[in-house]
Design a protein around this motif. Structure first.
Motif, PDB file in Angstrom:
ATOM      1  N   GLY A 121       0.223  -1.454  -0.307  1.00  0.00           N
ATOM      2  CA  GLY A 121      -0.214   0.128   0.191  1.00  0.00           C
ATOM      3  C   GLY A 121       0.793   1.566  -0.252  1.00  0.00           C
ATOM      4  N   ARG A 122       2.492   1.182   0.104  1.00  0.00           N
ATOM      5  CA  ARG A 122       2.732   2.585  -0.043  1.00  0.00           C
ATOM      6  C   ARG A 122       3.574   2.313  -1.544  1.00  0.00           C
ATOM      7  N   SER A 123       3.764   4.229  -1.885  1.00  0.00           N
ATOM      8  CA  SER A 123       4.311   4.059  -3.488  1.00  0.00           C
ATOM      9  C   SER A 123       5.646   4.743  -2.945  1.00  0.00           C
ATOM     10  N   PHE A 124       6.908   4.506  -3.602  1.00  0.00           N
ATOM     11  CA  PHE A 124       7.720   4.786  -3.879  1.00  0.00           C
ATOM     12  C   PHE A 124       8.169   4.803  -4.874  1.00  0.00           C
ATOM     13  N   LEU A 125      10.101   5.172  -5.208  1.00  0.00           N
ATOM     14  CA  LEU A 125      10.411   5.469  -6.576  1.00  0.00           C
ATOM     15  C   LEU A 125      11.471   3.954  -6.147  1.00  0.00           C
ATOM     16  N   GLY A 126      11.250   3.245  -7.559  1.00  0.00           N
ATOM     17  CA  GLY A 126      12.516   1.962  -7.542  1.00  0.00           C
ATOM     18  C   GLY A 126      12.507   1.555  -8.320  1.00  0.00           C
ATOM     19  N   ILE A 127      13.474   0.596  -9.023  1.00  0.00           N
ATOM     20  CA  ILE A 127      14.057   0.244 -10.060  1.00  0.00           C
ATOM     21  C   ILE A 127      13.261  -0.789 -10.320  1.00  0.00           C
ATOM     22  N   ILE A 128      12.357  -1.273 -11.261  1.00  0.00           N
ATOM     23  CA  ILE A 128      11.783  -2.395 -12.098  1.00  0.00           C
ATOM     24  C   ILE A 128      12.984  -3.284 -12.889  1.00  0.00           C
ATOM     25  N   ARG A 129      12.233  -3.897 -12.515  1.00  0.00           N
ATOM     26  CA  ARG A 129      13.119  -5.418 -13.313  1.00  0.00           C
ATOM     27  C   ARG A 129      12.922  -5.325 -14.409  1.00  0.00           C
ATOM     28  N   SER A 130      13.364  -4.927 -14.990  1.00  0.00           N
ATOM     29  CA  SER A 130      13.735  -4.803 -16.801  1.00  0.00           C
ATOM     30  C   SER A 130      15.039  -5.468 -17.317  1.00  0.00           C
ATOM     31  N   THR A 131      14.723  -6.333 -18.665  1.00  0.00           N
ATOM     32  CA  THR A 131      16.314  -6.405 -19.286  1.00  0.00           C
ATOM     33  C   THR A 131      15.861  -6.567 -20.795  1.00  0.00           C
ATOM     34  N   PHE A 132      17.099  -5.269 -21.491  1.00  0.00           N
ATOM     35  CA  PHE A 132      17.346  -5.127 -22.570  1.00  0.00           C
ATOM     36  C   PHE A 132      18.414  -5.584 -23.448  1.00  0.00           C
ATOM     37  N   LEU A 133      17.862  -6.380 -24.948  1.00  0.00           N
ATOM     38  CA  LEU A 133      18.699  -7.306 -25.720  1.00  0.00           C
ATOM     39  C   LEU A 133      18.780  -6.103 -27.089  1.00  0.00           C
ATOM     40  N   ILE A 134      20.184  -6.188 -26.774  1.00  0.00           N
ATOM     41  CA  ILE A 134      21.019  -4.734 -27.231  1.00  0.00           C
ATOM     42  C   ILE A 134      22.130  -5.619 -28.736  1.00  0.00           C
ATOM     43  N   GLY A 135      21.845  -5.418 -29.558  1.00  0.00           N
ATOM     44  CA  GLY A 135      22.115  -6.088 -30.615  1.00  0.00           C
ATOM     45  C   GLY A 135      23.747  -5.527 -31.312  1.00  0.00           C
ATOM     46  N   ASP A 136      24.371  -6.146 -31.684  1.00  0.00           N
ATOM     47  CA  ASP A 136      25.748  -5.445 -32.095  1.00  0.00           C
ATOM     48  C   ASP A 136      26.253  -4.348 -32.755  1.00  0.00           C
ATOM     49  N   ASP A 137      24.895  -4.201 -33.307  1.00  0.00           N
ATOM     50  CA  ASP A 137      24.962  -2.452 -33.671  1.00  0.00           C
ATOM     51  C   ASP A 137      24.705  -1.188 -32.384  1.00  0.00           C
ATOM     52  N   GLY A 138      24.713  -1.900 -31.566  1.00  0.00           N
ATOM     53  CA  GLY A 138      23.843  -1.229 -30.035  1.00  0.00           C
ATOM     54  C   GLY A 138      22.743  -0.644 -30.078  1.00  0.00           C
ATOM     55  N   LYS A 139      21.387  -0.719 -31.545  1.00  0.00           N
ATOM     56  CA  LYS A 139      20.441  -0.855 -30.915  1.00  0.00           C
ATOM     57  C   LYS A 139      19.549  -2.077 -30.759  1.00  0.00           C
ATOM     58  N   LEU A 140      18.397  -1.605 -29.688  1.00  0.00           N
ATOM     59  CA  LEU A 140      17.478  -2.480 -28.622  1.00  0.00           C
ATOM     60  C   LEU A 140      16.637  -3.044 -29.765  1.00  0.00           C
ATOM     61  N   GLU A 141      16.944  -4.385 -29.166  1.00  0.00           N
ATOM     62  CA  GLU A 141      16.270  -5.671 -30.213  1.00  0.00           C
ATOM     63  C   GLU A 141      14.777  -5.747 -29.419  1.00  0.00           C
ATOM     64  N   HIS A 142      15.116  -6.106 -28.111  1.00  0.00           N
ATOM     65  CA  HIS A 142      14.040  -6.725 -27.121  1.00  0.00           C
ATOM     66  C   HIS A 142      13.915  -5.986 -25.528  1.00  0.00           C
ATOM     67  N   ILE A 143      12.530  -5.254 -25.388  1.00  0.00           N
ATOM     68  CA  ILE A 143      12.906  -5.131 -23.974  1.00  0.00           C
ATOM     69  C   ILE A 143      11.798  -5.545 -23.252  1.00  0.00           C
ATOM     70  N   TRP A 144      12.074  -6.436 -22.211  1.00  0.00           N
ATOM     71  CA  TRP A 144      10.987  -7.423 -21.050  1.00  0.00           C
ATOM     72  C   TRP A 144      11.039  -5.845 -20.135  1.00  0.00           C
ATOM     73  N   ASP A 145      10.033  -5.691 -19.296  1.00  0.00           N
ATOM     74  CA  ASP A 145       9.832  -4.821 -18.980  1.00  0.00           C
ATOM     75  C   ASP A 145       8.907  -5.815 -17.270  1.00  0.00           C
ATOM     76  N   ASN A 146       8.995  -5.258 -16.514  1.00  0.00           N
ATOM     77  CA  ASN A 146       8.176  -5.647 -15.013  1.00  0.00           C
ATOM     78  C   ASN A 146       9.310  -7.647 -15.293  1.00  0.00           C
ATOM     79  N   VAL A 147       9.984  -7.652 -15.129  1.00  0.00           N
ATOM     80  CA  VAL A 147      10.433  -9.537 -15.718  1.00  0.00           C
ATOM     81  C   VAL A 147      10.175 -10.107 -14.180  1.00  0.00           C
ATOM     82  N   LYS A 148       9.547 -11.262 -14.112  1.00  0.00           N
ATOM     83  CA  LYS A 148       9.632 -11.510 -13.812  1.00  0.00           C
ATOM     84  C   LYS A 148      10.507 -13.245 -13.829  1.00  0.00           C
ATOM     85  N   VAL A 149      11.453 -13.624 -12.320  1.00  0.00           N
ATOM     86  CA  VAL A 149      12.787 -14.056 -12.826  1.00  0.00           C
ATOM     87  C   VAL A 149      12.056 -15.721 -13.462  1.00  0.00           C
TER      88      VAL A 149
END
Length: 98
Positions: free
Chosen positions: A44-72
């Motif tokens: 019930g409490r709100s706070f600023l925190g880090i969202i588990r996220s994974t970013f797949l970065i291609g060889d060219d440095g561009k984002l290829e895929h984003i997973w947001d709010n990841v469950k392990v």
């Protein structure tokens, strides 16, 4: 990163037998650039925190895929499956913020 945090991170790397460097973002610049720091709710409490996220970065440095709010559970397999669809890569990286 404090001295204790650096030691804890080194111990984690050794225990898990990781063959790559672990990075710290103590000034939150990268975390905020990837919008991985947002409002969260817990008990019930709100706070600023880090969202588990994974970013797949291609060889060219561009984002290829984003997973947001990841469950392990099952996440590694999901990332590896997506990365394998993209074909062989020399420098592609999956980065997770916790």
């Amino acid at each position: 990163m404090s001295g204790d945090s650096v030691k804890a991170q080194a111990a984690f790397k050794a225990k898990q037998k990781l063959n790559f460097d672990l990075l710290s973002d103590s000034n939150l610049k990268t975390i905020e650039a990837y919008s991985a720091r947002r409002m969260k709710r817990f008990l019930g409490r709100s706070f600023l925190g880090i969202i588990r996220s994974t970013f797949l970065i291609g060889d060219d440095g561009k984002l290829e895929h984003i997973w947001d709010n990841v469950k392990v559970k099952g996440h590694v397999a999901e990332v590896l499956a997506e990365a394998s669809k993209k074909g062989p890569r020399s420098g592609g990286v999956a980065s997770a913020f916790f």
